[in-house]
Design a protein around this motif. Structure first.
Motif, PDB file in Angstrom:
ATOM      1  N   THR A   1       0.823  -1.207   0.000  1.00  9.86           N
ATOM      2  CA  THR A   1       0.000   0.000   0.000  1.00  9.86           C
ATOM      3  C   THR A   1       0.858   1.258   0.000  1.00  9.86           C
ATOM      4  O   THR A   1       0.578   2.228  -0.711  1.00  9.86           O
ATOM      5  CB  THR A   1      -0.930   0.003   1.226  1.00  9.86           C
TER       6      THR A   1
ATOM      7  N   LEU B   1      -2.169   6.352  -6.605  1.00 12.37           N
ATOM      8  CA  LEU B   1      -3.336   7.206  -6.413  1.00 12.37           C
ATOM      9  C   LEU B   1      -2.954   8.681  -6.501  1.00 12.37           C
ATOM     10  O   LEU B   1      -3.679   9.496  -7.107  1.00 12.37           O
ATOM     11  CB  LEU B   1      -3.984   6.907  -5.054  1.00 12.37           C
TER      12      LEU B   1
ATOM     13  N   THR C   1     -15.681   6.170  -9.224  1.00 15.00           N
ATOM     14  CA  THR C   1     -14.893   6.083  -7.999  1.00 15.00           C
ATOM     15  C   THR C   1     -15.369   4.926  -7.125  1.00 15.00           C
ATOM     16  O   THR C   1     -14.551   4.184  -6.560  1.00 15.00           O
ATOM     17  CB  THR C   1     -14.979   7.404  -7.223  1.00 15.00           C
ATOM     18  N   PHE C   2     -16.690   4.767  -7.002  1.00 19.28           N
ATOM     19  CA  PHE C   2     -17.216   3.694  -6.148  1.00 19.28           C
ATOM     20  C   PHE C   2     -16.776   2.328  -6.656  1.00 19.28           C
ATOM     21  O   PHE C   2     -16.326   1.483  -5.878  1.00 19.28           O
ATOM     22  CB  PHE C   2     -18.743   3.775  -6.097  1.00 19.28           C
ATOM     23  N   GLN C   3     -16.893   2.124  -7.981  1.00 21.43           N
ATOM     24  CA  GLN C   3     -16.465   0.846  -8.551  1.00 21.43           C
ATOM     25  C   GLN C   3     -14.971   0.635  -8.352  1.00 21.43           C
ATOM     26  O   GLN C   3     -14.524  -0.482  -8.072  1.00 21.43           O
ATOM     27  CB  GLN C   3     -16.820   0.798 -10.032  1.00 21.43           C
ATOM     28  N   PHE C   4     -14.183   1.709  -8.478  1.00 17.94           N
ATOM     29  CA  PHE C   4     -12.742   1.598  -8.274  1.00 17.94           C
ATOM     30  C   PHE C   4     -12.430   1.217  -6.825  1.00 17.94           C
ATOM     31  O   PHE C   4     -11.560   0.370  -6.565  1.00 17.94           O
ATOM     32  CB  PHE C   4     -12.073   2.923  -8.627  1.00 17.94           C
ATOM     33  N   VAL C   5     -13.119   1.842  -5.876  1.00 14.79           N
ATOM     34  CA  VAL C   5     -12.881   1.536  -4.459  1.00 14.79           C
ATOM     35  C   VAL C   5     -13.247   0.089  -4.159  1.00 14.79           C
ATOM     36  O   VAL C   5     -12.528  -0.607  -3.435  1.00 14.79           O
ATOM     37  CB  VAL C   5     -13.678   2.517  -3.570  1.00 14.79           C
ATOM     38  N   VAL C   6     -14.361  -0.386  -4.725  1.00 12.45           N
ATOM     39  CA  VAL C   6     -14.758  -1.785  -4.510  1.00 12.45           C
ATOM     40  C   VAL C   6     -13.714  -2.733  -5.089  1.00 12.45           C
ATOM     41  O   VAL C   6     -13.309  -3.712  -4.459  1.00 12.45           O
ATOM     42  CB  VAL C   6     -16.144  -2.049  -5.141  1.00 12.45           C
TER      43      VAL C   6
ATOM     44  N   LEU D   1     -10.538  -2.097  -5.636  1.00 13.98           N
ATOM     45  CA  LEU D   1      -9.317  -2.013  -4.824  1.00 13.98           C
ATOM     46  C   LEU D   1      -9.460  -2.823  -3.543  1.00 13.98           C
ATOM     47  O   LEU D   1      -8.531  -3.517  -3.122  1.00 13.98           O
ATOM     48  CB  LEU D   1      -9.021  -0.550  -4.500  1.00 13.98           C
ATOM     49  N   GLY D   2     -10.645  -2.743  -2.930  1.00 14.25           N
ATOM     50  CA  GLY D   2     -10.877  -3.526  -1.714  1.00 14.25           C
ATOM     51  C   GLY D   2     -10.819  -5.022  -1.982  1.00 14.25           C
ATOM     52  O   GLY D   2     -10.234  -5.785  -1.198  1.00 14.25           O
TER      53      GLY D   2
END
Length: 364
Positions: A69, A77, A157-162, A164-165
């Motif tokens: 990270t 990022l 952004t939401f799809q990217f965060v999901v 990445l998680g």
């Protein structure tokens, strides 16, 4: 198992496998990069596990994830956010006419001697008005495309965060349990033990060579090129540095597609010291960097031919998008590895047939 039952089982296995793969397809990029990062950072995980006395695999995996990270994800990022802002500014300058590639081309041609003008006319490059309009339109369309991509990144952004998680979550378990998963995966491949071992070694080697080697080299060339552009006062140095990093993934041409035209513009417009400095830096630093770092990071025995890297990278980018710069060379290397194993597989098959014939004759 009777033949009917075995065929029914194969049909069921195929059906549930296709269904499961279709469920995973929306997150294939996250799963792919989780596997790639697990292969690359598994040596770091094993080293941390040894430092912990081998008693806490979960802690070693968490510390490895923390390192990934800090040294990979957070810098990416930051660069992505800064690049989006710079692309927006670049689009504004092109749209307002502050940055006019057609005007730069006209300045370059105007500074050339008449003999060169006749040579350009023979190739259809002497029509300044037409070339200027095409370059200006092309630059505007390119900036609009980049601006649209930046907007899409913000909207997704939401799809990217999901994603990445999912990648980080999967990466944790791949690091911690990877040593137990590999033997199970090997048993699922219906090949000879030597062939399975060779393919898995080739996969790990190519992944490390492509990502650790090519990306580190490209990032270094892009960083140095961007810093030189900033030193010379060129606007959008971050954007041009990122472009040089991406183009550095392509052999033979690479970052020179960016810095050579800029150096030519400097020379023909009278900025002699800037042009000379950029040429010397591009040839002696950016150009030689690949030859110095690649043997260290990649190794001569894992290097694919330049033409294979070029074609597989371009093909991978066209089919898989940004992920294709790894997937393309990886598939190419595995394909070449399979063909390298083909003569040995044929020889082993023929030997097996001969043994069967001999055993049949002896039983008769």
């Amino acid at each position: 198992m009777p033949t009917l039952h075995f065929r029914s089982f194969l049909l069921l296995l195929t059906a549930v496998s296709i269904a499961f793969i279709s469920i995973l397809l929306p997150f294939y990029a996250a799963i792919f990069w989780g596997g790639v990062l697990a292969v690359i950072f598994s040596p770091l995980y094993r080293r941390l596990l040894r430092l912990l006395g081998g008693r806490s695999p979960s802690l070693a995996a968490f510390l490895t994830l923390l390192c990934i990270t800090l040294i990979v994800i957070l810098p990416m990022l930051f660069i992505t956010a800064s690049l989006a802002n710079e692309v927006a500014g670049l689009y504004t300058r092109i749209n307002s006419g502050q940055l006019n590639l057609g005007g730069y081309y006209e300045q370059i041609v105007g500074a050339l001697p008449p003999s060169v003008h006749s040579w350009l006319d023979s190739f259809g490059l002497g029509d300044l008005l037409s070339i200027r309009e095409k370059l200006s339109d092309g630059a505007l369309q390119a900036s609009q495309f980049l601006a649209k991509q930046a907007v899409n990144v913000g909207q997704n952004t939401f799809q990217f965060v999901v994603g990445l998680g999912i990648m980080l979550y999967l990466l944790f378990f791949l690091l911690r349990d990877g040593a137990d998963m590999v033997p199970k995966l090997k048993r699922l491949i219906p090949l000879e033990d030597s062939h399975r071992q060779g393919l898995f070694q080739k996969f790990a080697t190519v992944v490390r060579a492509t990502v650790k080697g090519n990306i580190v080299i490209a990032a270094t060339q892009g960083l140095l090129g961007g810093l030189m552009f900033a030193f010379l006062g060129i606007q959008g140095s971050l954007f041009w540095g990122v472009m040089m990093a991406f183009l550095s993934l392509l052999p033979a041409v690479g970052a020179s597609l960016i810095w050579v035209p800029v150096a030519i513009y400097f020379l023909v417009t009278g900025a002699m010291w800037q042009g000379i400095v950029l040429i010397l830096f591009g040839v002696l630093v950016i150009g030689l960097l690949d030859n110095l770092l690649r043997p260290i990071l990649v190794g001569k025995d894992t290097k694919l031919p330049d033409y294979v890297v070029l074609i597989s990278t371009l093909g991978g980018l066209s089919v898989f998008g940004l992920n294709g710069f790894v997937i393309g060379p990886l598939f190419a290397a595995l394909c070449m590895a399979c063909w390298d194993l083909f003569p040995d597989a044929v020889a082993q098959h023929q030997q097996g047939l001969q043994r069967e014939i001999k055993s049949t004759e002896s039983s008769d």
